[in-house]
Design a protein around this motif. Structure first.
Motif, PDB file in Angstrom:
ATOM      1  N   GLU A  84       0.850  -1.192   0.000  1.00  0.00           N
ATOM      2  CA  GLU A  84       0.000   0.000   0.000  1.00  0.00           C
ATOM      3  C   GLU A  84       0.886   1.243   0.000  1.00  0.00           C
ATOM      4  O   GLU A  84       1.570   1.524   0.981  1.00  0.00           O
ATOM      5  CB  GLU A  84      -0.904   0.018   1.231  1.00  0.00           C
ATOM      6  CG  GLU A  84      -1.905   1.165   1.213  1.00  0.00           C
ATOM      7  CD  GLU A  84      -2.880   1.087   2.373  1.00  0.00           C
ATOM      8  OE1 GLU A  84      -3.682   2.035   2.518  1.00  0.00           O
ATOM      9  OE2 GLU A  84      -2.834   0.089   3.133  1.00  0.00           O
ATOM     10  N   PRO A  85       0.902   1.988  -1.104  1.00  0.00           N
ATOM     11  CA  PRO A  85       1.685   3.226  -1.136  1.00  0.00           C
ATOM     12  C   PRO A  85       1.225   4.192  -0.049  1.00  0.00           C
ATOM     13  O   PRO A  85       0.031   4.329   0.212  1.00  0.00           O
ATOM     14  CB  PRO A  85       1.409   3.790  -2.533  1.00  0.00           C
ATOM     15  CG  PRO A  85       1.020   2.598  -3.354  1.00  0.00           C
ATOM     16  CD  PRO A  85       0.260   1.715  -2.396  1.00  0.00           C
ATOM     17  N   ARG A  86       2.190   4.847   0.560  1.00  0.00           N
ATOM     18  CA  ARG A  86       1.904   5.769   1.657  1.00  0.00           C
ATOM     19  C   ARG A  86       2.686   7.061   1.502  1.00  0.00           C
ATOM     20  O   ARG A  86       3.792   7.070   0.962  1.00  0.00           O
ATOM     21  CB  ARG A  86       2.299   5.125   2.997  1.00  0.00           C
ATOM     22  CG  ARG A  86       1.465   3.927   3.401  1.00  0.00           C
ATOM     23  CD  ARG A  86       0.149   4.351   3.993  1.00  0.00           C
ATOM     24  NE  ARG A  86      -0.566   3.234   4.603  1.00  0.00           N
ATOM     25  CZ  ARG A  86      -1.731   3.351   5.222  1.00  0.00           C
ATOM     26  NH1 ARG A  86      -2.308   4.541   5.303  1.00  0.00           N
ATOM     27  NH2 ARG A  86      -2.331   2.306   5.741  1.00  0.00           N
ATOM     28  N   VAL A 103      -2.779  -1.234 -14.806  1.00  0.00           N
ATOM     29  CA  VAL A 103      -1.325  -1.149 -14.698  1.00  0.00           C
ATOM     30  C   VAL A 103      -0.965   0.330 -14.666  1.00  0.00           C
ATOM     31  O   VAL A 103      -1.286   1.076 -15.596  1.00  0.00           O
ATOM     32  CB  VAL A 103      -0.618  -1.841 -15.873  1.00  0.00           C
ATOM     33  CG1 VAL A 103       0.902  -1.757 -15.701  1.00  0.00           C
ATOM     34  CG2 VAL A 103      -1.068  -3.289 -15.992  1.00  0.00           C
ATOM     35  N   GLU A 104      -0.311   0.744 -13.587  1.00  0.00           N
ATOM     36  CA  GLU A 104       0.055   2.139 -13.392  1.00  0.00           C
ATOM     37  C   GLU A 104       1.569   2.290 -13.359  1.00  0.00           C
ATOM     38  O   GLU A 104       2.287   1.350 -13.011  1.00  0.00           O
ATOM     39  CB  GLU A 104      -0.490   2.668 -12.055  1.00  0.00           C
ATOM     40  CG  GLU A 104      -1.996   2.596 -11.907  1.00  0.00           C
ATOM     41  CD  GLU A 104      -2.437   3.081 -10.533  1.00  0.00           C
ATOM     42  OE1 GLU A 104      -3.491   3.749 -10.479  1.00  0.00           O
ATOM     43  OE2 GLU A 104      -1.740   2.804  -9.540  1.00  0.00           O
ATOM     44  N   ARG A 120      -2.583   9.004  -7.483  1.00  0.00           N
ATOM     45  CA  ARG A 120      -3.828   8.442  -6.946  1.00  0.00           C
ATOM     46  C   ARG A 120      -3.833   8.495  -5.426  1.00  0.00           C
ATOM     47  O   ARG A 120      -4.849   8.822  -4.803  1.00  0.00           O
ATOM     48  CB  ARG A 120      -3.987   6.991  -7.432  1.00  0.00           C
ATOM     49  CG  ARG A 120      -5.224   6.279  -6.919  1.00  0.00           C
ATOM     50  CD  ARG A 120      -5.420   4.955  -7.649  1.00  0.00           C
ATOM     51  NE  ARG A 120      -4.228   4.140  -7.646  1.00  0.00           N
ATOM     52  CZ  ARG A 120      -3.847   3.407  -6.616  1.00  0.00           C
ATOM     53  NH1 ARG A 120      -4.554   3.381  -5.500  1.00  0.00           N
ATOM     54  NH2 ARG A 120      -2.751   2.670  -6.702  1.00  0.00           N
ATOM     55  N   VAL A 121      -2.680   8.194  -4.812  1.00  0.00           N
ATOM     56  CA  VAL A 121      -2.586   8.260  -3.360  1.00  0.00           C
ATOM     57  C   VAL A 121      -2.795   9.689  -2.885  1.00  0.00           C
ATOM     58  O   VAL A 121      -3.485   9.933  -1.892  1.00  0.00           O
ATOM     59  CB  VAL A 121      -1.212   7.732  -2.882  1.00  0.00           C
ATOM     60  CG1 VAL A 121      -0.995   8.034  -1.411  1.00  0.00           C
ATOM     61  CG2 VAL A 121      -1.123   6.228  -3.130  1.00  0.00           C
ATOM     62  N   ALA A 122      -2.197  10.660  -3.607  1.00  0.00           N
ATOM     63  CA  ALA A 122      -2.360  12.065  -3.225  1.00  0.00           C
ATOM     64  C   ALA A 122      -3.826  12.467  -3.258  1.00  0.00           C
ATOM     65  O   ALA A 122      -4.310  13.161  -2.367  1.00  0.00           O
ATOM     66  CB  ALA A 122      -1.542  12.949  -4.158  1.00  0.00           C
ATOM     67  N   VAL A 123      -4.545  12.003  -4.271  1.00  0.00           N
ATOM     68  CA  VAL A 123      -5.969  12.321  -4.368  1.00  0.00           C
ATOM     69  C   VAL A 123      -6.740  11.661  -3.230  1.00  0.00           C
ATOM     70  O   VAL A 123      -7.592  12.284  -2.581  1.00  0.00           O
ATOM     71  CB  VAL A 123      -6.525  11.866  -5.734  1.00  0.00           C
ATOM     72  CG1 VAL A 123      -8.047  11.994  -5.763  1.00  0.00           C
ATOM     73  CG2 VAL A 123      -5.907  12.693  -6.860  1.00  0.00           C
ATOM     74  N   LEU A 124      -6.422  10.408  -2.954  1.00  0.00           N
ATOM     75  CA  LEU A 124      -7.112   9.698  -1.869  1.00  0.00           C
ATOM     76  C   LEU A 124      -6.824  10.332  -0.513  1.00  0.00           C
ATOM     77  O   LEU A 124      -7.646  10.271   0.400  1.00  0.00           O
ATOM     78  CB  LEU A 124      -6.684   8.227  -1.855  1.00  0.00           C
ATOM     79  CG  LEU A 124      -7.186   7.379  -3.026  1.00  0.00           C
ATOM     80  CD1 LEU A 124      -6.571   5.981  -2.967  1.00  0.00           C
ATOM     81  CD2 LEU A 124      -8.706   7.272  -3.023  1.00  0.00           C
ATOM     82  N   GLY A 168       1.966  16.115 -18.672  1.00  0.00           N
ATOM     83  CA  GLY A 168       0.632  15.815 -18.179  1.00  0.00           C
ATOM     84  C   GLY A 168       0.599  14.929 -16.971  1.00  0.00           C
ATOM     85  O   GLY A 168      -0.460  14.596 -16.457  1.00  0.00           O
ATOM     86  N   ARG A 169       1.767  14.533 -16.473  1.00  0.00           N
ATOM     87  CA  ARG A 169       1.821  13.690 -15.294  1.00  0.00           C
ATOM     88  C   ARG A 169       1.820  14.544 -14.032  1.00  0.00           C
ATOM     89  O   ARG A 169       2.119  15.730 -14.056  1.00  0.00           O
ATOM     90  CB  ARG A 169       3.088  12.821 -15.303  1.00  0.00           C
ATOM     91  CG  ARG A 169       3.156  11.850 -16.465  1.00  0.00           C
ATOM     92  CD  ARG A 169       4.404  10.976 -16.297  1.00  0.00           C
ATOM     93  NE  ARG A 169       4.589  10.093 -17.436  1.00  0.00           N
ATOM     94  CZ  ARG A 169       3.997   8.930 -17.577  1.00  0.00           C
ATOM     95  NH1 ARG A 169       3.148   8.515 -16.684  1.00  0.00           N
ATOM     96  NH2 ARG A 169       4.247   8.172 -18.631  1.00  0.00           N
ATOM     97  N   ALA A 170       1.537  13.903 -12.911  1.00  0.00           N
ATOM     98  CA  ALA A 170       1.550  14.638 -11.647  1.00  0.00           C
ATOM     99  C   ALA A 170       2.974  15.033 -11.288  1.00  0.00           C
ATOM    100  O   ALA A 170       3.911  14.280 -11.504  1.00  0.00           O
ATOM    101  CB  ALA A 170       0.968  13.782 -10.531  1.00  0.00           C
TER     102      ALA A 170
END
Length: 324
Positions: free
Chosen positions: A192-194, A282-283, A291-295, A307-309
């Protein structure tokens, strides 16, 4: 699913003695093979490239670089005429021009070991600064970082130079211990990315795809199946059916023989099949970090030139206190 590659050619070994000759010489072949396989199965990956490989040439001196004494000796000496090990702008270009949307990440400028005592903050900062400069010359940002030899250190320097994500150490050991741990205990390889205390997103590794080699691999394949393929399939199934990330990684120079190519073809083929059957995605590392930042509740995610974060939203996570 996340797949990352440590793309280094000779730089992955320039400080070692004796040299693993087969792997040193396999770097270009493995790089091209992995690009072909990723395109065949439409699999995006994070390619962490040693910055020096982006150069067309250099004097080998690097007089303004605060590296430890002797750090560039092999480039200046034994490899002075081995430009094929020191540069590969054409292979970097192949990543960027691929039909698959790969991420170009950093593996430092000269494969510096960030966790070692001899890598002080000045050396680490110079490695990041040069990598960011070179990426900019190629019209890219450095959003993700993979530590050479997974030697984690100086995370504050990553944050300072705008990096947003890094590959953390795997909770599962490599080799036979890891194989037994995952097989006998049926241990999940999902991670789980943190967001860490520096505002960086740690996207931990799950499985090194070449951690079970040598005679043990030959014996295992003769009486069973390729054990790394078995583990990779299990991780892919876990990711397809569960909640979490399965993060596989390798070096292009791990592909020294045809059986290594076949291992990767089998794994990517299975991944493509499971992706077609399920909602498995696949990311790249930067995609997972975004995605983690948004969550975590970060609004207004910024994007880089492609166009990437960028790292900005991850820094904001740190300022907010892990999403509070």
């Amino acid at each position: 699913m996340v797949i990352s590659l440590d793309a280094e050619l000779g730089w992955g070994f320039h400080d070692l003695e004796p040299l693993p000759t087969a792997r040193v010489e396999a770097g270009r072949r493995g790089w091209e093979t992995m690009l072909e396989l990723c395109e065949e199965y439409e699999v995006p990956a994070t390619w962490a490239v040693v910055g020096h490989l982006m150069l067309e040439s250099c004097d080998g001196v690097h007089a303004d670089h605060p590296a430890p004494e002797g750090w560039f000796d092999r480039e200046r000496g034994a490899w002075r005429d081995r430009e094929d090990l020191r540069y590969c702008p054409e292979l970097v270009r192949a990543i960027l021009e691929s039909d698959v949307d790969h991420e170009l990440a950093s593996h430092s400028f000269s494969h510096a070991l960030f966790g070692r005592p001899e890598t002080d903050r000045e050396f680490a900062a110079a490695e990041l600064e040069r990598s960011v400069e070179l990426a900019g010359e190629w019209g890219q940002t450095v959003d993700s970082f993979i530590y050479p030899r997974n030697d984690v250190g100086h995370r504050d320097v990553l944050a300072e130079y705008g990096v947003g994500a890094y590959r953390g150490r795997s909770p599962t050991p490599d080799g036979i211990r890891g194989l037994l741990d995952s097989t006998v205990r049926a241990r999940s390889m999902l991670v789980e990315p943190r967001v860490d205390e520096h505002g960086l997103v740690n996207v931990p590794a799950s499985l090194f795809l070449f951690g079970f080699e040598g005679p043990a691999r030959t014996v295992a394949e003769s009486v069973w199946n390729d054990p790394m393929v078995v583990l990779a399939r299990r991780g892919i199934d876990d990711a397809a059916d569960g909640d979490g990330v399965f993060h596989m990684w390798l070096h292009p120079n791990n592909l020294t023989l045809e059986r290594d190519d076949e291992r990767m073809r089998t794994i990517l083929s299975y991944l493509a099949r499971r992706r077609a059957e399920t909602d498995l995605t696949v990311e790249t590392m930067v995609d997972a970090a975004r995605r983690v930042a948004v969550l975590e509740g970060v609004d207004g995610t910024a994007t880089g030139v492609d166009g990437r974060a960028t790292a900005n939203p991850h820094r904001r996570v740190a300022e907010l206190g892990d999403g509070d």
